[in-house]
Design a protein around this motif. Structure first.
Motif: not given
Length: 116
Positions: A97, A95, A77-79, A34, A57, A50, A69-71
């Motif tokens: 994926t 975004c 969901t990715v932030y 992602m 990351t 990413s 970035i986090s998931r």
């Protein structure tokens, strides 16, 4: 098919923060990558950050130390937490994926505007 819905963009002053979210739905089980991309007016779309399913990351040099970035795997969901924003961060953020196939999906984009 995977559907991506982004949120969290907006207008912020330089030095401020925003948090982007991208919620994936549909066939999310095969997603292994992602990312967030940005595209400023008249420029190419470029990778911002990413994250892999394993948590690895990667960041563009221009955002290292400022963006995270986090998931949330359970929610697919990715932030993107964006701190110390600069006017040059102004762009549409997309975004992205990738699922096994490979199958590549894009969100509709969310505008981030940083005023000086």
């Amino acid at each position: 098919q995977v559907q991506l819905v982004e949120s969290g963009g907006g207008l912020v002053q330089a030095g401020g923060s925003l948090r982007l979210s991208c919620a994936a739905s549909g066939r999310t089980a095969g997603i292994y990558f992602m990312a967030w991309y940005s595209q400023a007016p008249g420029k190419e779309r470029e990778l911002v950050a990413s994250i892999t399913v394993g948590g690895t990351t990667n960041y563009a040099d221009s955002v290292k130390g400022r963006f995270t970035i986090s998931r949330d795997g359970a929610k697919s969901t990715v932030y993107l937490q964006m701190n110390s924003l600069k006017p040059e961060d102004t762009a549409v953020y997309f975004c992205n994926t990738v699922a096994y196939g490979p199958l590549v999906y894009w969100g509709q984009g969310t505008q981030v505007t940083v005023s000086s």
